[in-house]
Design a protein around this motif. Structure first.
Motif, PDB file in Angstrom:
ATOM      1  N   GLU A  81       0.829  -1.207   0.000  1.00  0.00           N
ATOM      2  CA  GLU A  81       0.000   0.000   0.000  1.00  0.00           C
ATOM      3  C   GLU A  81       0.865   1.261   0.000  1.00  0.00           C
ATOM      4  N   LEU A  82       1.956   1.228   0.748  1.00  0.00           N
ATOM      5  CA  LEU A  82       2.869   2.376   0.751  1.00  0.00           C
ATOM      6  C   LEU A  82       3.497   2.559  -0.624  1.00  0.00           C
ATOM      7  N   ALA A  83       3.880   1.442  -1.259  1.00  0.00           N
ATOM      8  CA  ALA A  83       4.469   1.516  -2.595  1.00  0.00           C
ATOM      9  C   ALA A  83       3.467   2.036  -3.615  1.00  0.00           C
ATOM     10  N   GLU A  84       2.205   1.638  -3.472  1.00  0.00           N
ATOM     11  CA  GLU A  84       1.161   2.160  -4.363  1.00  0.00           C
ATOM     12  C   GLU A  84       0.999   3.672  -4.164  1.00  0.00           C
ATOM     13  N   LYS A  85       1.007   4.111  -2.913  1.00  0.00           N
ATOM     14  CA  LYS A  85       0.792   5.535  -2.612  1.00  0.00           C
ATOM     15  C   LYS A  85       1.913   6.399  -3.154  1.00  0.00           C
TER      16      LYS A  85
ATOM     17  N   HIS B   9      -0.642 -10.647  -5.245  1.00  0.00           N
ATOM     18  CA  HIS B   9      -1.618 -11.356  -6.075  1.00  0.00           C
ATOM     19  C   HIS B   9      -2.977 -11.395  -5.390  1.00  0.00           C
ATOM     20  N   GLU B  10      -2.993 -11.714  -4.107  1.00  0.00           N
ATOM     21  CA  GLU B  10      -4.248 -11.882  -3.382  1.00  0.00           C
ATOM     22  C   GLU B  10      -4.959 -10.558  -3.112  1.00  0.00           C
ATOM     23  N   THR B  11      -4.196  -9.476  -3.047  1.00  0.00           N
ATOM     24  CA  THR B  11      -4.811  -8.165  -2.774  1.00  0.00           C
ATOM     25  C   THR B  11      -5.082  -7.376  -4.053  1.00  0.00           C
ATOM     26  N   GLY B  12      -4.734  -7.938  -5.204  1.00  0.00           N
ATOM     27  CA  GLY B  12      -4.999  -7.269  -6.462  1.00  0.00           C
ATOM     28  C   GLY B  12      -4.123  -6.070  -6.732  1.00  0.00           C
ATOM     29  N   ALA B  13      -2.908  -6.072  -6.204  1.00  0.00           N
ATOM     30  CA  ALA B  13      -1.990  -4.951  -6.402  1.00  0.00           C
ATOM     31  C   ALA B  13      -1.500  -4.901  -7.844  1.00  0.00           C
ATOM     32  N   ASP B  14      -1.015  -3.755  -8.221  1.00  0.00           N
ATOM     33  CA  ASP B  14      -0.386  -3.578  -9.535  1.00  0.00           C
ATOM     34  C   ASP B  14       0.722  -4.625  -9.681  1.00  0.00           C
ATOM     35  N   PRO B  15       0.659  -5.476 -10.714  1.00  0.00           N
ATOM     36  CA  PRO B  15       1.673  -6.527 -10.852  1.00  0.00           C
ATOM     37  C   PRO B  15       3.089  -6.009 -11.058  1.00  0.00           C
ATOM     38  N   ASP B  16       3.231  -4.741 -11.479  1.00  0.00           N
ATOM     39  CA  ASP B  16       4.559  -4.158 -11.624  1.00  0.00           C
ATOM     40  C   ASP B  16       5.188  -3.807 -10.276  1.00  0.00           C
ATOM     41  N   ARG B  17       4.398  -3.860  -9.215  1.00  0.00           N
ATOM     42  CA  ARG B  17       4.836  -3.310  -7.940  1.00  0.00           C
ATOM     43  C   ARG B  17       5.874  -4.179  -7.241  1.00  0.00           C
ATOM     44  N   VAL B  18       5.827  -5.511  -7.431  1.00  0.00           N
ATOM     45  CA  VAL B  18       6.652  -6.441  -6.654  1.00  0.00           C
ATOM     46  C   VAL B  18       7.544  -7.266  -7.571  1.00  0.00           C
ATOM     47  N   VAL B  19       8.813  -7.377  -7.180  1.00  0.00           N
ATOM     48  CA  VAL B  19       9.791  -8.219  -7.873  1.00  0.00           C
ATOM     49  C   VAL B  19      10.392  -9.147  -6.818  1.00  0.00           C
ATOM     50  N   ILE B  20      10.346 -10.476  -7.053  1.00  0.00           N
ATOM     51  CA  ILE B  20      10.863 -11.420  -6.056  1.00  0.00           C
ATOM     52  C   ILE B  20      12.116 -12.113  -6.578  1.00  0.00           C
ATOM     53  N   PHE B  21      12.973 -12.505  -5.623  1.00  0.00           N
ATOM     54  CA  PHE B  21      14.240 -13.145  -5.938  1.00  0.00           C
ATOM     55  C   PHE B  21      14.394 -14.394  -5.067  1.00  0.00           C
TER      56      PHE B  21
END
Length: 394
Positions: free
Chosen positions: A194-198, A226-238
């Motif tokens: 949510e902070l990243a979206e804001k 995925h479960e909260t419907g966030a912008d898919p560009d928002r998260v990158v996992i390693f």
């Protein structure tokens, strides 16, 4: 000869600093190495057979983004583990270990300016050093946010002023955390997303310790997004096979995100990257597809957690790790404790201050030592007992 100024003020790296600190002294016993997080449990015996089976692949240039079998195996792991469907062709890329990916994601995804000024990249403090170097490489301000007992050993990015958050292009999070073993909860991830979206920044989720845990499997950043419907560009996992499967020398990991993010990362790889050799890729596919060895490996670490709790449980300030394989132990002086331990017992640990930087005049790692529980159980138990007897006598 002129050199880049952006790296001119870097402190000495942790390992040369440690050698300079300890090697001038004679060890007080047979050395027990608890410094580096290099797993010593056996990796699956069949890995060597898989590499040999596909050895002819060393005669060819490997697929730049990952062989189809490897990308499918990675997607299978993410689906089983987090319940997130990914497209193998567009949403994952194989890595030479997570360090390559963590660095290059910043290079590929972080803009040169934001809010009309110099960008900022957030990271926990203590932190994995590549976060800082990646930030400096793109001329961003590395903002090191203390991850202390008060904050649950995870950084509180919500506490930062608007002036920093408005300039933020990315935030690093390591969960389970190195070195503290803290795990980001579902609520923590949701709040950070949510902070990243804001404030419009990306989250770089370093999850290489995700499969080493005590009770419940740590929730993942991509899962929550995925479960909260966030912008898919928002998260990158390693992720990596180094800790999960005791294969640090294989240098095999992956990055996963939205198709647009991965397109940008692949483009950088096209010009400046080095793909994994094909036999390594195909062996890695088999390892990602197998969970039996991961369960066995995790059980051995749980036994070590129990040993640490039994031996150190009465130490004031001791925190039993939720996950990962490090002990983050409170001491009065990190360097003095490391020297004392080495000189009197032969146990080598890492001063916590070597994993952190000064923030507002304080280094949040200096009151701790990090001990890696990576050796076989008997050796680890002996090392923990020597730490107790030397540093925390009853």
């Amino acid at each position: 000869m002129v050199y880049p100024e952006r790296f001119s003020n870097l402190p000495a790296h942790a390992w040369p600093r440690l050698r300079a600190l300890l090697d001038v002294h004679e060890g007080g016993g047979e050395p027990i190495h608890m410094t580096i997080g290099e797993p010593k449990h056996a990796f699956p015996a069949w890995v060597t057979d898989k590499i040999t089976e596909h050895a002819a692949g060393f005669n060819s240039y490997p697929p730049n983004d990952g062989a189809p079998a490897l990308k499918e195996a990675i997607c299978g792991f993410v689906s089983r583990r987090y319940g997130v469907p990914l497209d193998a062709e567009s949403q994952v890329m194989a890595l030479n270990g997570t360090r390559e990916g963590l660095y290059n994601a910043v290079m590929a995804l972080c803009p040169e300016t934001k809010a009309g000024g110099k960008p900022a990249i957030l990271m926990p403090n203590p932190f994995y050093q590549v976060y800082m170097i990646a930030s400096l490489s793109v001329a961003a301000d590395p903002v090191m946010v203390p991850a202390t007992t008060e904050s649950g050993h995870l950084p509180d990015y919500h506490s930062l002023p608007d002036g920093i958050l408005n300039r933020t292009t990315a935030a690093f999070i390591c969960s389970p955390a190195n070195p503290q073993g803290a795990v980001a909860s579902y609520e923590y991830w949701r709040g950070l997303i949510e902070l990243a979206e804001k404030y419009d920044f990306r989250i770089f989720a370093d999850e290489c310790y995700s499969e080493i845990y005590r009770n419940e499997a740590p929730v993942g950043a991509l899962q929550v997004a995925h479960e909260t419907g966030a912008d898919p560009d928002r998260v990158v996992i390693f992720h990596s096979l180094s800790k999960r499967s005791n294969l640090p020398g294989l240098r095999s990991g992956f990055v996963a995100s939205s198709a647009e993010n991965i397109t940008q990362i692949k483009q950088l790889r096209n010009y400046a990257g080095s793909p994994l050799p094909l036999p390594i890729q195909l062996a890695s596919a088999a390892v990602w597809n197998d969970e039996e060895h991961v369960i066995e490996n995790r059980a051995m670490y749980v036994e070590k957690y129990d040993i640490a709790d039994r031996v150190l449980g009465n130490v004031p300030g001791y925190a039993s790790p939720e996950a990962g394989f490090f002990l983050w132990l409170p001491v009065k002086s990190d360097e003095e404790a490391a020297v004392k331990l080495w000189r009197e017992t032969g146990v080598r640990v890492l001063p916590g201050g070597y994993l952190a930087q000064d923030w507002n005049g304080e280094n949040p790692g200096q009151g701790y030592i990090r001990a890696a529980m990576v050796a076989p159980k008997a050796e680890t138990a002996r090392g923990i007992e020597l730490i107790r007897d030397c540093l925390y006598p009853q």
